[in-house]
Design an enzyme around this catalytic site. Structure first.
Site, PDB file in Angstrom:
ATOM      1  N   GLY A  38       3.450   2.012  -1.573  1.00 15.56           N
ATOM      2  CA  GLY A  38       4.900   1.922  -1.667  1.00 15.56           C
ATOM      3  C   GLY A  38       5.326   0.592  -2.255  1.00 15.56           C
ATOM      4  CB  VAL A  56       7.374  -4.656  -1.071  1.00 15.09           C
ATOM      5  CG1 VAL A  56       8.059  -5.535  -0.037  1.00 15.09           C
ATOM      6  CG2 VAL A  56       6.126  -4.011  -0.468  1.00 15.09           C
ATOM      7  CE  LYS A  87       4.459   0.035   2.909  1.00 15.58           C
ATOM      8  NZ  LYS A  87       3.006  -0.177   3.098  1.00 15.58           N
ATOM      9  CG  ASP A 122      -5.354  -3.055   1.990  1.00 14.41           C
ATOM     10  OD1 ASP A 122      -4.272  -2.707   1.478  1.00 14.41           O
ATOM     11  OD2 ASP A 122      -6.344  -3.435   1.321  1.00 14.41           O
ATOM     12  CB  SER A 175      -0.841  -0.011   1.283  1.00 11.00           C
ATOM     13  OG  SER A 175       0.012   0.061   2.406  1.00 11.00           O
TER      14      SER A 175
END
Ligand SMILES: Oc1ccc(F)cc1Nc1nc(-c2ccncc2)cs1
Length: 347
Positions: free
Chosen positions: A85, A87, A102, A187, A83
């Site tokens: 960003g 990784v 991240k 999420d 989310s």
């Protein structure tokens, strides 16, 4: 911890990180995170790109108060988009230690990602190793896991009922821990559930959208308006309506994740087009998406978790009990299901 100016923060920070403090005081958000919200971007551009942060893993070794890409660690490869960003797999050049990282632009960083995550201490939640500010980016370090449930689902198209129930059971265990610690994930989806090498254990990650709950169990975040950055197909009706949220929002999303694992596709999208939030608010719960051949006890899990009224919806604890019954009803987790999943990921 380095770069924290007031050493008294250290005990709170470290105490909180070891889970000794169930609700981290705002003090945990050490000065540079707290200041983030105040400083405007141009302040940052004018100020020297300070490098400071909190590192909790002994094998991540800042040197002379610096821990930045290129100097102390290098990016090995891109893993996936988290989310807000990307990784990466990174390696600390001093120790050869590898972990996931991240990188988030400061403009998108929510200090809740660090303050909620660091208050957790469960085998079902990935460990946070550290948080570093590098100029206009925040970099979060966490334990590297070999696979992600999203990858497995892509390889297998859909999961056998026993394996899907097993993963839901573990995810509900993580949610029980979060909700007990007054953290809302917001999420829940296969992209944020990581897997052990043998595909038997799951680990919840990515607290980029997480919020803290007050003592009455309501989210402490102000009204966010319609633009909710979560995954639309997994959004609970109260989220779609913009109501204030409680832990039950994660329970709805966990059942959307179970539909995704069993059907191989997200709920709602086979019948409706975007924006889905109107359908989610006005239509009955997507129980018609429950596979007709699934066990009656699995159907009971869906009926309890996909209640539109959050008050009537099962809690993570209640739904986990129902999932245990469903797993038993389908004969428990078959070793073949785990083995075939593991082979699929090796291929
Ligand atoms: O929120 C984070 C903060 C720090 C991180 F290092 C990663 C994330 N987010 C995610 N990581 C993954 C992932 C990690 C490792 N292996 C496979 C997937 C999927 S989403």
């Amino acid at each position: 911890a380095f770069g924290v100016d007031d050493m008294s923060d250290i005990d709170t920070v470290l105490g909180g990180l070891r889970g000794r403090v169930t609700r981290l005081p705002k003090l945990f958000v050490s000065p540079f995170f707290r200041d983030l919200n105040k400083q405007t971007l141009n302040d940052w551009e004018s100020s020297t790109p300070v490098n400071e942060g909190l590192i909790f893993h002994h094998q991540l070794q800042p040197s002379s108060c610096q821990y930045r890409e290129g100097e102390e660690y290098c990016v090995l490869h891109h893993i996936q988009n988290g989310s807000y960003g990307d990784v990466f797999c990174v390696e600390d050049k001093r120790t050869g230690f590898k972990c996931a990282a991240k990188r988030i632009p400061v403009s998108h960083f929510s200090s809740e990602e660090v303050s909620t995550w660091s208050a957790l201490n469960s085998p079902r939640v990935v460990e946070l190793f550290g948080a570093v500010r590098e100029g206009l980016n925040i970099v979060l370090f966490m334990n590297l896991k070999p696979a992600c449930l999203a990858q497995l689902l892509k390889e297998m198209n859909s999961l056998p009922e026993d394996l899907a129930l097993h993963y839901l059971h573990q995810s509900l265990g993580a949610l029980e821990h979060l909700h007990h610690r007054k953290v809302l994930h917001l999420d829940i989806k296969v992209d944020n559930v990581l897997l052990s090498a043998d595909c038997r254990d799951t680990f919840l990650c990515d607290f980029g959208l997480s919020e803290t709950l007050d003592d009455n169990g309501w989210s402490t975040n102000a009204f966010r308006g319609a633009a909710f950055p979560g995954t639309e197909t997994h959004m609970a009706p109260e989220v779609a309506r913009g109501d204030r949220l409680c832990a039950k929002a994660d329970v709805w999303s966990s059942c959307c994740m179970l539909l995704h694992m069993l059907n191989g596709c997200h709920p709602w999208i086979r019948y409706y087009s975007h924006p889905l939030c109107l359908q989610i608010v006005n239509e009955p719960p997507p129980l018609w998406e429950v596979p007709s051949n699934c066990n009656n006890f699995t159907a009971k899990v869906f009926r309890a978790g996909l209640q539109k009224d959050p008050e009537r919806r099962a809690s993570a604890k209640e739904l986990r009990r129902k999932t245990t019954k469903a797993l038993r009803a389908v004969g428990g987790l078959s070793p073949w299901s785990v083995k075939s999943a593991c082979e699929k990921l090796q291929s």
